[in-house]
Design a protein around this motif. Structure first.
Motif, short mmCIF file in Angstrom:
data_model
loop_
_atom_site.label_atom_id
_atom_site.label_comp_id
_atom_site.label_asym_id
_atom_site.label_seq_id
_atom_site.Cartn_x
_atom_site.Cartn_y
_atom_site.Cartn_z
N ARG A 36 24.24 -6.70 5.66
CA ARG A 36 22.83 -6.96 6.00
C ARG A 36 21.95 -5.80 5.56
O ARG A 36 20.81 -5.97 5.17
CB ARG A 36 22.67 -7.17 7.51
N ALA A 37 22.51 -4.57 5.64
CA ALA A 37 21.73 -3.40 5.22
C ALA A 37 21.43 -3.46 3.72
O ALA A 37 20.33 -3.13 3.28
CB ALA A 37 22.48 -2.12 5.57
N VAL A 38 22.41 -3.94 2.93
CA VAL A 38 22.20 -4.08 1.48
C VAL A 38 21.03 -5.03 1.24
O VAL A 38 20.11 -4.73 0.46
CB VAL A 38 23.46 -4.68 0.80
N GLU A 39 21.06 -6.19 1.93
CA GLU A 39 19.98 -7.18 1.76
C GLU A 39 18.64 -6.61 2.20
O GLU A 39 17.61 -6.85 1.58
CB GLU A 39 20.25 -8.42 2.62
N GLN A 40 18.70 -5.85 3.31
CA GLN A 40 17.48 -5.28 3.88
C GLN A 40 16.76 -4.39 2.86
O GLN A 40 15.56 -4.53 2.63
CB GLN A 40 17.91 -4.44 5.09
N VAL A 41 17.53 -3.51 2.21
CA VAL A 41 16.94 -2.58 1.25
C VAL A 41 16.42 -3.34 0.03
O VAL A 41 15.29 -3.13 -0.44
CB VAL A 41 17.97 -1.51 0.81
N ALA A 42 17.22 -4.30 -0.45
CA ALA A 42 16.82 -5.09 -1.63
C ALA A 42 15.54 -5.87 -1.32
O ALA A 42 14.64 -5.98 -2.16
CB ALA A 42 17.94 -6.03 -2.04
N ARG A 43 15.46 -6.42 -0.10
CA ARG A 43 14.30 -7.23 0.29
C ARG A 43 13.01 -6.41 0.23
O ARG A 43 12.00 -6.85 -0.28
CB ARG A 43 14.53 -7.79 1.69
N VAL A 44 13.08 -5.18 0.75
CA VAL A 44 11.89 -4.33 0.77
C VAL A 44 11.45 -4.01 -0.66
O VAL A 44 10.27 -4.11 -1.01
CB VAL A 44 12.15 -3.01 1.54
N LYS A 45 12.43 -3.65 -1.51
CA LYS A 45 12.08 -3.29 -2.90
C LYS A 45 11.51 -4.52 -3.62
O LYS A 45 10.55 -4.41 -4.39
CB LYS A 45 13.30 -2.72 -3.62
N ASP A 46 12.10 -5.70 -3.36
CA ASP A 46 11.60 -6.93 -4.01
C ASP A 46 10.19 -7.27 -3.55
O ASP A 46 9.36 -7.70 -4.34
CB ASP A 46 12.51 -8.12 -3.68
N LEU A 47 9.97 -7.08 -2.25
CA LEU A 47 8.63 -7.38 -1.70
C LEU A 47 7.57 -6.53 -2.41
O LEU A 47 6.52 -7.02 -2.80
CB LEU A 47 8.64 -7.07 -0.20
N ALA A 48 7.90 -5.24 -2.60
CA ALA A 48 6.96 -4.36 -3.29
C ALA A 48 6.80 -4.77 -4.75
O ALA A 48 5.68 -4.79 -5.28
CB ALA A 48 7.43 -2.91 -3.19
N MET A 59 0.78 -1.24 0.00
CA MET A 59 0.00 0.00 0.00
C MET A 59 0.81 1.29 0.00
O MET A 59 0.26 2.34 -0.26
CB MET A 59 -0.93 0.02 1.22
N SER A 60 2.11 1.23 0.35
CA SER A 60 2.78 2.52 0.50
C SER A 60 3.74 2.79 -0.66
O SER A 60 4.17 1.88 -1.37
CB SER A 60 3.46 2.63 1.86
N ASP A 61 4.05 4.06 -0.84
CA ASP A 61 4.94 4.50 -1.91
C ASP A 61 6.35 4.72 -1.39
O ASP A 61 7.31 4.69 -2.15
CB ASP A 61 4.39 5.81 -2.51
N LEU A 62 6.45 4.99 -0.10
CA LEU A 62 7.76 5.15 0.55
C LEU A 62 7.74 4.32 1.82
O LEU A 62 6.76 4.38 2.57
CB LEU A 62 7.99 6.58 1.03
N VAL A 63 8.82 3.60 2.06
CA VAL A 63 8.91 2.90 3.33
C VAL A 63 10.20 3.32 4.03
O VAL A 63 11.22 3.56 3.38
CB VAL A 63 8.82 1.37 3.13
N PHE A 64 10.10 3.46 5.34
CA PHE A 64 11.26 3.86 6.14
C PHE A 64 11.80 2.65 6.86
O PHE A 64 11.05 1.95 7.52
CB PHE A 64 10.88 4.94 7.16
N VAL A 65 13.09 2.40 6.75
CA VAL A 65 13.67 1.27 7.47
C VAL A 65 14.70 1.78 8.47
O VAL A 65 15.32 2.82 8.26
CB VAL A 65 14.38 0.28 6.50
N LYS A 66 14.81 1.03 9.57
CA LYS A 66 15.91 1.31 10.48
C LYS A 66 17.06 0.46 9.97
O LYS A 66 17.00 -0.77 10.02
CB LYS A 66 15.51 0.91 11.90
N LEU A 67 18.09 1.10 9.43
CA LEU A 67 19.16 0.38 8.74
C LEU A 67 19.95 -0.53 9.67
O LEU A 67 20.31 -0.12 10.78
CB LEU A 67 20.15 1.38 8.14
N ASP A 68 20.20 -1.74 9.23
CA ASP A 68 21.04 -2.66 9.99
C ASP A 68 22.45 -2.08 10.12
O ASP A 68 22.97 -1.48 9.16
CB ASP A 68 21.08 -4.00 9.26
N ASP A 69 23.08 -2.23 11.28
CA ASP A 69 24.42 -1.68 11.49
C ASP A 69 25.46 -2.39 10.63
O ASP A 69 26.51 -1.83 10.30
CB ASP A 69 24.85 -1.81 12.96
N ILE A 70 25.18 -3.64 10.27
CA ILE A 70 26.15 -4.41 9.48
C ILE A 70 25.89 -4.15 7.99
O ILE A 70 24.78 -4.44 7.50
CB ILE A 70 26.05 -5.91 9.82
N PRO A 71 26.88 -3.54 7.27
CA PRO A 71 26.63 -3.09 5.90
C PRO A 71 26.05 -4.16 4.98
O PRO A 71 25.11 -3.89 4.23
CB PRO A 71 28.01 -2.64 5.43
#
Ligand SMILES: Cc1cc2nc3c(=O)[nH]c(=O)nc-3n(C[C@H](O)[C@H](O)[C@H](O)COP(=O)(O)O)c2cc1C
Length: 370
Positions: A228-240, A214-226
């Motif tokens: 994991r942060a890469v995967e985190q961002v990719a996961r959200v974009k893939d989910l959408a 439903m949303s156009d922008l999502v805010f994530v609390k970035l993982d401290d481990i770089p």
């Protein structure tokens, strides 16, 4: 086309915004003199300064009750919808967000208020839909806080109604689990087509599913481990993308810039450890259930201190070039934008403008505002 798709906005590679200028003491739980207060001329000037710097977003925090303790952080907060209309009138370019607690604000009221803000701002309104988590404030409305995932079921139905009110010309009936709408209707429609952007800042699986759908922008609390942060961002974009949508991924940070990294760290210690509002942070995290989920006392304490220092945001603490380097890294892993907050807003923003922005421009992350 999504409400936030790239065709709709002028393209700085890394967008920036302010976070939490509508409440005291901003995103830091500090008692130091000069911390943010809810004085309108001051709050308005921060928005104007963000506008002059070319920031793309001004995002408030919706809070109905503070977290207690001697200075009761977030106890004094401007209503985000009325605030957004006024901030919108005082600025020219940034998107002005309002935040709606889905269980507290009826979608018919929200649709009309945000459409009004969209007209006031010439098409710069956006909305952060929050499911709610702070029990004491939601119980004030005389309703009990639903179990976590059910809150997102409600947010989803709330958002569906909001979108229909914004986009459908004909009156409609809605008979759902949480809302019953008889001959639903709202005009004028927002200026933005198909509708003003919807933001969400979920962390949980159910919340993320809502955000992806439903949303156009999502805010994530970035993982401290770089990595994991890469995967985190990719996961959200893939989910959408799984729902046929492109989504912007943003994060949020607190900024302390000094001549040396040591000096910056000392200042964080000063405002958050020595002069922090610690009782309030315990209250907030207990209600949120975060303390119970932490693996160790040390982890729990580190997380709590990051809340006192900057609402749990990413620490941008160091010299101007270190801060620019970290923002560059965020952009490199796919972050579209970052909200910023300072313990002392006015000098903090001035220093950011003078020292960090030119470095971001030199790195090709942003172009000069004027
Ligand atoms: C950038 C950002 C802004 C948020 N704004 C609010 C807010 O204004 N009011 C609120 O009650 N919660 C706010 N939240 C909390 C989220 O809506 C959400 O409840 C929290 O991140 C936990 O995720 P979950 O609901 O998926 O468990 C915000 C979180 C973030 C990261």
């Amino acid at each position: 086309m999504n409400a936030s798709s790239p065709e709709r906005r002028a393209g700085n590679r890394l967008q920036l915004g302010t976070f939490g200028t509508n409440l005291a003491p901003g995103i830091t739980f500090t008692r130091i003199p000069g911390a943010l207060t809810t004085d309108w001329p001051r709050v308005r000037e921060l928005a104007r300064h963000a506008d002059r710097m070319g920031f793309e977003a001004i995002v408030p925090i919706a809070r109905w009750k503070g977290y207690g303790g001697p200075t009761d952080p977030h106890g004094s907060s401007f209503d985000t919808l009325a605030w957004a209309a006024a901030i919108g009138e005082a600025t020219e370019r940034p998107r002005v967000f309002s935040t709606c607690h889905a269980p507290a604000i009826h979608p018919i009221v929200a649709a009309k208020q945000i459409a009004t803000i969209d007209h006031v701002t010439g098409g710069r309104a956006a909305v952060n839909v929050v499911a709610g988590w702070y029990r004491p404030e939601l119980e004030m409305f005389g309703r009990k806080l639903d179990e976590h995932d059910r809150r997102y079921d409600l947010a989803e139905e709330w958002t569906e109604i909001l979108l229909r009110l914004w986009t459908e010309e004909e009156e409609f009936d809605h008979e759902g689990e949480f809302f019953r709408i008889e001959r639903g209707y709202s005009a004028p429609k927002p200026l933005q087509r198909p509708h003003p952007p919807i933001m969400n800042a979920a962390v949980s699986g159910r919340g993320m599913e809502y955000a992806a759908r439903m949303s156009d922008l999502v805010f994530v609390k970035l993982d401290d481990i770089p990595e994991r942060a890469v995967e985190q961002v990719a996961r959200v974009k893939d989910l959408a993308r799984g729902h046929g949508r492109e989504i912007e991924v943003w994060t949020f940070a607190y900024v302390v810039c000094a001549d040396t990294e040591e000096e910056a760290r000392d200042f964080v210690h000063h405002y958050s450890v020595v002069h922090g509002e610690h009782d309030a942070s315990h209250t907030a995290l207990k209600v949120m259930g975060v303390e119970a989920r932490m693996r160790s006392d040390a982890e729990s304490e580190a997380f709590r201190l990051s809340w006192v220092a900057g609402n749990g945001g990413h620490p941008l603490v160091g010299t101007a070039s270190q801060i620019a380097e970290r923002l560059d890294r965020m952009s490199a892993i796919g972050i579209d934008g970052c909200l910023l907050g300072w313990p002392l807003w006015e000098p903090g923003m001035e220093r950011f403008e003078a020292e960090v922005l030119p470095l971001l421009e030199a790195r090709g992350l942003r172009t000069p505002a004027r």
